[in-house]
Write a protein that holds these residues in place. Structure first.
Motif, PDB file in Angstrom:
ATOM      1  N   UNK A 112      11.346  27.249 -74.315  1.00  0.00           N
ATOM      2  CA  UNK A 112      12.618  26.567 -74.569  1.00  0.00           C
ATOM      3  C   UNK A 112      13.724  27.483 -74.046  1.00  0.00           C
ATOM      4  N   UNK A 113      13.915  27.524 -72.720  1.00  0.00           N
ATOM      5  CA  UNK A 113      14.845  28.500 -72.121  1.00  0.00           C
ATOM      6  C   UNK A 113      16.305  28.314 -72.530  1.00  0.00           C
ATOM      7  N   UNK A 114      16.678  27.120 -72.999  1.00  0.00           N
ATOM      8  CA  UNK A 114      18.072  26.909 -73.410  1.00  0.00           C
ATOM      9  C   UNK A 114      18.312  27.285 -74.872  1.00  0.00           C
ATOM     10  N   UNK A 115      17.322  27.906 -75.514  1.00  0.00           N
ATOM     11  CA  UNK A 115      17.485  28.370 -76.890  1.00  0.00           C
ATOM     12  C   UNK A 115      18.179  29.727 -76.872  1.00  0.00           C
ATOM     13  N   UNK A 116      19.409  29.764 -77.394  1.00  0.00           N
ATOM     14  CA  UNK A 116      20.239  30.964 -77.396  1.00  0.00           C
ATOM     15  C   UNK A 116      20.851  31.121 -78.783  1.00  0.00           C
ATOM     16  N   UNK A 117      20.989  32.371 -79.251  1.00  0.00           N
ATOM     17  CA  UNK A 117      21.636  32.655 -80.531  1.00  0.00           C
ATOM     18  C   UNK A 117      22.934  33.419 -80.301  1.00  0.00           C
ATOM     19  N   UNK A 118      23.750  33.512 -81.322  1.00  0.00           N
ATOM     20  CA  UNK A 118      25.056  34.168 -81.196  1.00  0.00           C
ATOM     21  C   UNK A 118      24.922  35.657 -80.930  1.00  0.00           C
ATOM     22  N   UNK A 119      23.852  36.268 -81.423  1.00  0.00           N
ATOM     23  CA  UNK A 119      23.617  37.695 -81.199  1.00  0.00           C
ATOM     24  C   UNK A 119      22.832  37.875 -79.904  1.00  0.00           C
TER      25      UNK A 119
END
Length: 401
Positions: A112-119
């Motif tokens: 899921x390459x578009x999974x990004x977190x704020x940190x």
């Protein structure tokens, strides 16, 4: 030598015979308890299964598929399993890992390459095994509310860029549905097949779970389905029970099945009958090693993260001394015995399933209403079984319970 062998066979014969009788007697009494409690809360319909060893000991049905009472619940009536679906997703993912078709140490961003977190870099630290055990470090039930607002999954996943983890992976427990559904990307990438087809091929068909399926479209096409019910109101009857408590009438409303949690198929997308769950229990008890190997069962039921909140669960708290999550299953210490367990709750349905490896015994229950009576019934089952199993065993009363 022949005499000793004959005696041993006789002991086994009498043990098995008396076991079957005792289980039957237990079920006769227990089914009356369940019927009484379902009527107490006016629950439209339900079903439960008891399995022992490689056998379905009991299949009991109660009530109707909806309030019109036009169709009775039977052994093949299909319910939504809600979060009990996670037991299947975890099993399939771990199965593929043991076949080296994926690795549980793979970062979820691989699939899921578009999974990004704020940190920065936090998303890359979350591995498949962390999804399986709800130890991602994300706040519990992240963005579940958006499932009800008709958002598509790509848009919801894009929202994770706003989340700062509350702990590093493996350091705290946080139950997830949307994050859990990201397992689907890994499963489908490993086989170049869709999730529903893989479950059918690797689990449903080999276990002869003939009414099990994935998704809302299949549910809507089936005729023998339980309909969901939500509580509209409680009405005072002016009567009191034997303990002097006021008796209330529960008024349920039939509602439509919605697509919200079907969007997260690994987390909550499976439909099945009570007969299907009985077969699932038998396999998880180790009696279908050609489908679920001993190594697989050991890995998914190994405690991974402590779940202290479970120790405060209503109806269960007086019995539990420890609680963990494995891969798709909860691991409870219940009156000194290990119970492998999971529950499910989605609009209009409740489901619970559990088994004891020590007792070689399993229990599952499905209802088509949002009532916590199901937790009361499940905890009572395991409490009563534990009491039976602790009794001194004699030639007359010996039981594998």
């Amino acid at each position: 030598m022949f005499f000793r062998m004959s005696c041993a066979l006789l002991v086994i014969f009498f043990s098995l015979s008396s076991s079957a009788i005792n289980i039957s007697q237990f079920n006769n009494e227990f089914s009356l308890q369940v019927s009484k409690q379902l009527k107490q809360y006016s629950i439209p319909g339900g079903a439960y299964a008891i399995v022992q060893n490689n056998n379905i000991v009991a299949l009991e049905n109660f009530g109707y598929t909806d309030k019109t009472k036009s169709h009775q619940i039977d052994n093949n009536t299909v319910f939504r399993l809600a979060s009990v679906s996670k037991t299947f997703a975890a099993t399939l993912t771990t199965m593929l890992a043991q076949e080296h078709k994926l690795s549980l140490s793979d970062p979820i961003t691989k699939y899921v390459p578009n999974f990004v977190l704020a940190t920065d870099g936090a998303a890359q630290k979350i591995q498949l095994k962390h999804l399986l055990s709800h130890s991602t470090g994300l706040m519990p039930n992240s963005f579940d509310n958006l499932l009800h607002e008709n958002w598509d999954m790509e848009k919801i996943i894009g929202r994770f860029e706003r989340i700062t983890p509350i702990c590093p992976p493996e350091k705290c427990y946080g139950y997830q549905n949307i994050a859990y559904s990201m397992l689907q990307g890994a499963i489908e990438a490993s086989q170049d097949k869709d999730y529903a087809s893989l479950l059918q091929e690797r689990v449903f068909s080999p276990l002869n779970m003939t009414h099990a399926s994935v998704g809302i479209d299949v549910y809507k096409k089936q005729i023998n389905t339980a309909k969901p019910h939500i509580l509209r109101k409680r009405v005072k009857t002016g009567k009191k029970d034997q303990q002097g408590r006021e008796i209330k009438e529960y008024i349920w409303r039939t509602v439509k099945v919605t697509p919200d949690y079907y969007k997260v198929a690994p987390a909550a997308g499976i439909n099945a009958s009570i007969t299907d769950l009985a077969k699932w229990l038998i396999a998880n008890l180790g009696h279908k090693p050609e489908v679920l190997s001993p190594a697989l069962l050991t890995e998914i039921t190994t405690p991974r993260i402590r779940t202290k909140k479970d120790l405060r669960r209503r109806y269960w708290r007086e019995y539990l001394t420890d609680a963990h999550y494995g891969y798709g299953w909860r691991i409870y210490q219940f009156k000194g015995r290990k119970i492998i367990y999971h529950s499910g709750w989605v609009a209009g349905f409740r489901a619970e399933i559990g088994y004891s490896p020590d007792l070689d015994l399993g229990f599952a229950i499905l209802i088509n209403a949002e009532s916590n009576a199901i937790s009361k019934i499940s905890s009572q089952f395991w409490s009563q079984v534990a009491s039976l199993s602790s009794r001194p065993l004699t030639k007359r009363t010996k039981s594998t319970l």
